[in-house]
Scaffold this active site. Structure first.
Site, short mmCIF file in Angstrom:
data_model
loop_
_atom_site.label_atom_id
_atom_site.label_comp_id
_atom_site.label_asym_id
_atom_site.label_seq_id
_atom_site.Cartn_x
_atom_site.Cartn_y
_atom_site.Cartn_z
N CYS A 497 0.83 -1.20 0.00
CA CYS A 497 0.00 0.00 0.00
C CYS A 497 0.88 1.26 0.00
CB CYS A 497 -0.96 -0.03 1.18
SG CYS A 497 -2.33 1.15 1.04
N HIS A 629 -3.44 -5.13 -0.15
CA HIS A 629 -2.92 -5.68 1.11
C HIS A 629 -2.91 -7.20 1.03
CE1 HIS A 629 -2.84 -2.05 3.77
NE2 HIS A 629 -3.68 -1.60 2.84
N GLU A 631 -1.56 -9.30 2.91
CA GLU A 631 -1.57 -9.96 4.22
C GLU A 631 -2.97 -10.41 4.63
OE1 GLU A 631 -1.72 -5.45 5.26
OE2 GLU A 631 -1.01 -6.77 3.66
#
Length: 657
Positions: A497, A629, A631
């Site tokens: 990001c 993102h 994750e």
């Protein structure tokens, strides 16, 4: 007291017109029925079941139509609700407990969903500071939620929705909107019954909403869940959680004893030398829980060491929870061992017996249920054992630097830590994270930590670098300087990001020679399409903060022969976003000419966007950055490809050193 006797939920009084008076009535009755004991003695199960069944039927007739239909649907489908509460203190481990219980049901081939109740007044977690509340976890549908939903998704291998996170702000907003359109027909709108009914409706709607599973072993994606795990945030007794406690009490009465159970997580501290386990905090916590009309079916006790038999006996005596239903959740080497620890204490069989699921036996107390599930041989638990062992038995160690703004608050980057852990497990490495405050790496940056030499020394000892997302200008120059170091010294790097935006700015400054290149987020006097390397998205909202970013899962098309395409193994991927600013497309051709290739792009209604950039492997072993993102979609059984690539490159770099 006969500990083998089954126990019902609290005695019913639902025909009383004032439902909120019931907790006091339960407490008074407890004093009358068993003056020598602090709590009500268990009643006979058959009598209690008949009483609750009659009570549920009569109560349902007086419910609002929506709630009545939802209750009827839940009973018809034999759907179960498991509520996890916490006592003594916050942060005790309710989220991991709830997630681990979900793993047990998942291993027994039940479809599971989850709901987190947060008593704060915010509508969602989107505007909350990472310093105060930790990470904001983003869902596929763009919901900005509590970080516990990340635990649910990772443990249950599902994709939840924004409705899976309920806050006081959401429920009050919903009820007020109903009142404004006249749905209550002029009645005085009150916490009981209107708020409590709305909470029950929300819980039952989430419980019946199908969720997408990440597991390839489950193909029926449209089937309704069979079990819903509900976590009540905060600590029992908090003022702000009272409406939810009352709603859950009413919900058990509406659904009946066999369809809903309570798991209470509490603390057993050990004091003195030698240490002695103390039960008084848990005794008081359960007493307070019962005064509010709830009764725990299971006690999950947190502590540093396993519960002693004398401690279990004392807890059972003073809480009326059977010995077998008191579960020790002591500290273990990694959280992936928690479901295995629960299985070792037969919690899965007790849950099935208590909720009348699967091969339960009539007339047998749930606390002495035999294990007939064969759960330890299931694929889920076998995979879970391998995961737990891989954390404890690594082949090598890898040190990854996380250079960010909120490093003093570990929960602010919880999903990043989990994604790194998943990748370390997959590559058989022991992960050690070096937390580095970004502002400490650049003397000119805005920050309080001026120990620059020490910070750089720690950074240079790391095998890989992650620059995660964030907001605000503090630490930005430190991130840019870190990325320059990683690029020039060929240190494996992953930007996320804002980390990708910083990588683009660094390339503009140090490779293209645009010395004033920056983000429009931090500087408003940049030359258009020359110095503004990062720009505000056209459809963004500068006035309203909540829910106005580019949120949720978006499709990214990966360029053929790119490293990202190789890692993902496919052309189109869905990843989750949370940002207001983007790379300026006007500068992309110039950046690609000097080697920074934009290999992932998204085409939506607002035009083409840059999603992934990378340097060719001839130039750098691993230099990848993403606007999304990654994750948020990493799972213990399947690490996200971008994190997996970083850990593989870092492992190779350690072998060559």
């Amino acid at each position: 007291m006969n500990e083998s006797q089954p126990r019902p939920s609290p005695s019913p009084t639902a025909n009383h017109p004032h439902r909120s008076c019931r907790p006091l009535l339960v407490f008074v009755l407890s004093l009358l029925v068993a003056p020598a004991q602090p709590f009500l003695s268990p009643l006979h199960l058959a009598s209690a079941s008949r009483s609750l069944s009659f009570h549920a039927n009569t109560k349902r007739n007086g419910l609002p139509p929506k709630l009545s239909d939802l209750v009827a649907s839940t009973l018809a489908s034999d759907r179960k609700i498991v509520v996890v509460t916490g006592g003594v203190l916050s942060g005790i481990g309710k989220g991991v407990t709830a997630s681990s219980i979900g793993v047990l049901f998942r291993a027994m081939n039940f479809r599971v969903t989850a709901l987190k109740i947060d008593p704060y007044l915010n509508v969602d977690a989107g505007t909350m500071s990472p310093f105060e509340h930790g990470e904001v976890f983003v869902l596929d549908d763009g919901g900005e939620t509590d970080l516990d939903l990340g635990n649910y998704e990772r443990f249950l291998s599902v994709s939840l929705t924004r409705d899976s996170n309920l806050s006081t702000g959401k429920i009050y907003q919903s009820v007020i909107e109903r009142e404004r359109i006249g749905e209550y027909l002029g009645k005085t709108v009150q916490v009981v019954p209107h708020i409590s009914d709305a909470i029950q409706e929300w819980v039952l709607k989430v419980a019946q909403t199908p969720v997408q599973t990440f597991s390839e072993k489950h193909n029926n994606q449209d089937a309704a869940p069979e079990v819903c795990i509900v976590e009540l945030g905060g600590t029992l007794g908090d003022i702000e959680s009272m409406p939810f406690v009352e709603a859950l009490r009413q919900l058990q009465e509406n659904l009946g004893y066999k369809n809903m159970c309570f798991v209470h997580v509490s603390l057993i501290p050990a004091l003195g030398d030698p240490p002695e386990q103390k039960t008084k905090p848990t005794q008081h916590s359960v007493k307070q829980m019962m005064q509010m009309g709830l009764r725990p079916d299971f006690l999950c006790c947190r502590g540093t060491s396993p519960l002693e038999s004398s401690t279990v006996s004392k807890l059972s005596l003073f809480t009326s929870v059977p010995n077998g239903a008191i579960v020790s959740l002591h500290d273990v080497s990694n959280i992936y061992r928690v479901p295995l620890m629960m299985i070792g204490q037969n919690l899965h069989s007790m849950l099935l017996q208590r909720l009348r699921m699967g091969s339960f036996k009539k007339g047998v107390d749930y606390s002495v249920a035999e294990d007939v599930t064969g759960i330890e041989e299931s694929d889920v638990i076998q995979d879970w054992k391998r995961l737990a062992d891989s954390v404890d038995e690594p082949e090598s160690e890898c040190v990854i630097a996380v250079v960010g703004k909120y490093v003093d608050h570990g929960d602010a980057y919880l999903s990043v830590v989990k994604a790194l852990t998943h990748a370390a497990m997959a590559t058989k490495q022991k992960l050690r994270i070096e937390w580095i405050e970004a502002s400490s790496l650049c003397p000119d940056d805005r920050g309080s930590n001026n120990d620059t030499d020490s910070a750089w020394k720690r950074l240079k000892q790391c095998h890989g670098i992650v620059v995660p997302g964030g907001f605000g200008s503090r630490g930005m120059e430190g991130k840019i300087t870190t990325i320059q170091y990683a690029r020039e010294n060929k240190i494996p790097f992953l930007g996320i990001c804002l980390g990708m935006q910083a990588a683009v700015i660094e390339h503009c400054r140090n490779v293209l020679g645009i010395t004033r290149a920056h983000s429009a987020e931090f500087s408003d006097d940049l030359v258009k399409d020359e110095e503004d390397a990062v720009i505000f998205m056209p459809e963004g909202d500068r006035e309203r903060m909540g829910g106005t970013m580019r949120l949720g899962a978006r499709e990214t098309i990966l360029k053929q022969h790119s490293l990202a395409r190789q890692l993902y193994g496919k052309e189109k991927v869905m990843e989750r976003h949370r940002h207001r600013y983007e790379v300026n497309p006007a500068l992309v051709p110039r950046l690609e000419k000097v080697g920074l290739e934009f290999v992932g792009r998204n085409t939506d209604s607002s035009g083409e966007r840059m999603e992934v950039c990378e340097l060719k492997q001839e130039m750098h072993p691993y230099f990848v950055a993403a606007q999304f993102h990654p994750e948020f979609t990493s799972r213990p059984e399947k690490a996200n490809p971008l994190f997996l690539g970083l850990l593989k490159a870092s492992k190779e770099s350690t072998l060559t050193q």
